[in-house]
Every structure is written in structure tokens, then in C-alpha cells.
Design an enzyme around this catalytic site. Structure first.
Site: not given
Ligand code: KE4
Length: 412
Positions: A136, A231, A259
Site C-alpha cells: 500500500y 516506499d 511516519k
Molecule cells: P499516509 O498517507 O497514511 O501518511 O501514508 C500512506 C502510506 C504510504 N506507504 C506506506 C508503506 C504506508 O504504510 C502508508 C500508510 N500506512 C497505513 C498503515 N497500514 C496507515 C494507517 C492508516 O491508513 O490509517
């Protein structure tokens, strides 16, 4: 609160995974975080293995971050103009991750991944991108796709609202499958701009790269003149101070971070070779912008966290030791995957090395485990397909209490 929230916010949550839909029951509303614990609105103290989904490697409200935020409040929160602090954060990222010759700060992992993809397309003049099932990269339209009918065919939308034309610019193949990547390059010669991968996958649960997988992606991208994008929003500064690329010794052309680099505030970044990043506005023709990008408040939190991690490298050996202890019990019917302080208890006896194998898990039994642990004061990610995180605030006693709660589930 959930009832009231649901009247004004879809599902009562500002991000779907928080709604507990895949484990049942309603989400807990949290009053505060302290150390490795969350305190919910009913006053229950829970050992937190989500840590805001990865950022809180030092636990809740670490002193270094709180003090940095308090100090910057003296000068303001956002100016919409360059500040010295942004240089320091960009330099800190570059010094930790040498492939990041140039860095652009943004506000979320989605923005970082989306921008890196656009830069790869603009730099190569090509349209297609390869991604991996179960990985993701945020809610980027063209990356919300599932695999097409046959291997290495064009993607199909995996969310309403994503036009088929957008999804068709992405080819989704199995994680850890170099042959499928080679086939995609063969099928779409000269049309693939990039391969985007979570070098340590966390969004199907924690799935490490198979030996040679990352090296193989590097070679395929080099041979096909496509950009390799890591990523590292989740695994960056998590699995090592130099990220997954530092841990495995494979250098991507671009990387997305998020993060941890925000220290718990909204900061993310993308970057890579100067030759590539000089295509980004205002220097080059690829547009990307953001009102709050690099704001002093969030940058100060991120800088405090990265500075702490740089000055205390022993954090990673401590996290390795504690997470290894957490994952050391042979729990019946469970396969544990772990890289550093990222882990997942998969409810399957088979190895989990890609999304297909992850989907074989008994998600009902995982849900029962999740609620058992919650009742015993342990807050895991409310989905089988998420990673858990150990932070510096998890003391040995917290790890032992967690192991005891888990043993009781299997003893029942
Ligand atoms: P954000 O847009 O949520 O800050 O980041 C997206 C993203 C991009 N790349 C990776 C590898 C990620 O894990 C994420 C976001 N991770 C999720 C957890 N599976 C955030 C939790 C959520 O969606 O609320």
C-alpha cells in the site's frame, strides 16, 4: 462517542482501518498516550503496539519531541516560506540515507508516494508503473489497483471513484516474484516508468523481501531504464537508521519516507538522485506543492526524533532484542514474521511471503485473538493484514505481560 462521531465523520473515524471493521466491535476512543500505553476514555491502560501506525518509535510524548515542539511554539507554526529548520531536516535525511541526494518535504506518505511516482513518469517520459499486491502506498488513485486477469496485465480499480483508465497505468504483481516483474517489463517494453515497492512490506502484515528479491528489482530496473522507488514510509528509520535500503544494501533511485521522520506530526518526504529531483518545480517541469510542506512545527518534531535516533544507535539493538523476545514463543497455528521492531502474528501454519499466502490466514481466529488481547490490556493492530510495532517505551515487563496474555489465549 462513536454514535456521535458517525453522524459527522464517515464511520466515525478519519481513517478506515481505525474502525475495527475487520475484527468486529467498535473502536476505542483514546484519551491520552503515555510511554508505551494508550489510556482510553474509560480509563483502561493498554500496551500499544500500533504507535500511531509506526511513527512513535520512541513511544508516546517522548521528551525530546515534546521539548522541540514547545520551543518552536515561541516562533510560530507555519510561514509558507523557507526556514533554516527545513534545511536541517533535509540534510539529516540525506546524511542517514545517502541515496537521498535531494529531498522534498510533504505532509503525508500518500503525498510522498504520489509525488515520487509523478517524478518517475516525468523523468522517464513513460506512463506505466509496477506495484505489488498487498503493498500500500497511500490512497493514490492510480495505485489503488488490484492485479489484472493474468499475471503482469494492467491493473483494475480497487476502489470506487478510480477511473479504469487510471488503474490501467499500474501493473500489480505478486510480492517476492521477480519472474512476474520480468514478464511485466517484457510485456510493456519501454513503457514502464517505475517499480514501486515496500522493501519490507507492512500493509499485508509484515512480509520481508525474499533473499535476492530487492537486488533483482534493482537489476531489472537498471536493465529496463526504469526507476526503482522504495516506499519506506513505514520501514524507513524503523528497520534501521538507514531504512530498508541500509539494512539490505540495495540502492533505489527514489524513496518515499513518512511516519518516523515526522516524530508523530504530519511530515513525509520523497527524494533521490539530484539528476532526477532537478525535474521538480520550480527547477524543472514536474509540479508538486503543499501549503504546509516543511512547516516549522512538524519539522522540529521530526528533526528531534531523527537527531535522537542518530545520537542513540543502541535504540535499534534494544528494539531488536525486545521484539525478538515478543515473537519468541511458538504459538500453535501462528506464523510470526518480523524485521527489527516490525512484526505480525499470522494465523496460519504456512509461511507468509506474499499477499496470496497472507490471505490464507484464519482472520476469524485473529479477530478472537485481537479481542482477547484487548481484554488483557494489549492493543494490537485491528487487522490481520497490518504490522505491529515495538517502541523504546516498551519495557521488558510490558513485553512479558504481552507474551503471558498471548499464552493464555492459546492455553484456553
Ligand atoms: P499516509 O498517507 O497514511 O501518511 O501514508 C500512506 C502510506 C504510504 N506507504 C506506506 C508503506 C504506508 O504504510 C502508508 C500508510 N500506512 C497505513 C498503515 N497500514 C496507515 C494507517 C492508516 O491508513 O490509517
Amino acid at each position: 462517542m462513536l454514535e456521535r462521531a458517525s453522524k459527522v465523520i464517515p464511520g466515525g473515524v478519519n481513517s478506515p482501518v481505525r474502525a475495527f471493521r475487520s475484527v468486529g466491535g467498535g473502536p476505542l476512543f483514546i484519551k491520552k498516550g503515555e510511554g508505551c500505553r494508550l489510556i482510553d476514555e474509560d480509563g483502561n491502560a493498554l500496551i500499544d503496539y500500533i504507535g500511531s501506525w509506526g511513527p512513535l518509535i520512541l513511544g508516546h510524548r517522548p521528551k525530546c519531541v515534546i521539548e522541540a515542539i514547545e520551543a518552536v511554539l515561541e516562533i510560530g507554526t507555519s510561514f509558507g516560506a523557507p526556514t533554516e529548520r527545513e534545511i536541517h531536516l533535509a540534510e539529516a535525511i540525506r546524511d542517514a540515507v545517502p541515496s537521498m541526494e535531494m529531498v522534498r518535504l510533504v505532509n503525508s506518505g500518500t503525498e510522498a508516494a504520489m509525488s515520487a511516482l509523478r517524478v518517475a513518469r516525468g523523468f522517464t517520459g513513460r506512463d506505466l508503473c509496477i506495484k505489488f499486491e498487498g503493498c500500500y502506498h497511500g490512497h493514490v488513485d492510480s495505485l489503488l489497483v488490484k492485479a489484472g486477469s493474468g499475471l503482469a496485465t494492467l491493473g483494475l480499480s480497487d476502489s470506487a471513484g478510480v477511473p479504469p483508465a487510471f488503474a490501467a497505468t499500474t501493473i500489480s504483481v505478486p510480492f517476492n516474484d521477480l519472474n512476474a516483474v520480468a514478464a511485466a517489463f517484457e510485456n510493456h517494453k519501454g513503457k514502464i516508468a517505475s517499480v514501486m515497492v515496500e522493501p519490507v512490506a507492512g500493509n499485508m502484515g509484515c512480509v520481508p523481501p525474499a533473499p535476492g528479491f530487492l537486488e533483482g528489482l534493482r537489476k531489472l530496473c537498471t536493465d529496463n531504464e526504469a526507476l526503482l522507488i522504495f516506499d519506506e514510509v513505514m520501514c524507513g528509520f524503523r528497520v534501521s537508521f538507514g531504512g530498508a535500503q541500509g539494512l539490505y544494501g540495495v540502492t533505489p533511485d527514489m524513496t518515499a519516507f513518512g511516519k518516523i521522520i515526522g516524530g508523530g506530526l504530519p511530515i513525509a518526504a520523497y527524494g533521490g538522485k539530484a539528476e532526477v529531483m532537478n525535474y521538480v518545480a520550480p527547477v524543472g517541469p514536474i509540479y508538486q506543492a503543499g501549503t504546509l510542506s516543511g512547516n516549522p512545527l512538524a519539522v522540529s518534531a521530526g528533526l528531534a526524533m531523527l537527531t535522537y535516533l542518530k545520537e542513540h544507535p543502541e535504540v535499534y539493538t534494544t528494539l531488536e532484542k525486545r521484539t525478538a523476545a515478543l515473537c519468541s514463543d511458538n504459538l500453535p497455528g501462528v506464523t510470526v514474521n518480523r524485521v527489527g521492531s516490525m512484526f505480525t502474528f499470522f494465523f496460519t501454519t504456512e509461511p507468509v511471503y506474499d499477499y496470496e499466502s497472507a490471505k490464507k490466514c484464519d482472520t476469524k481466529r485473529f479477530a478472537a485473538f485481537f479481542h482477547h488481547m484487548l481484554e488483557h490490556g494489549v492493543y494490537l493492530a485491528p487487522s490481520q493484514f497490518e504490522a505491529g510495532f515495538v517502541g523504546l517505551a516498551h519495557e521488558d515487563a510490558d513485553i512479558e505481560a504481552t507474551r503471558e496474555a498471548a499464552r493464555q489465549f492459546f492455553a484456553a
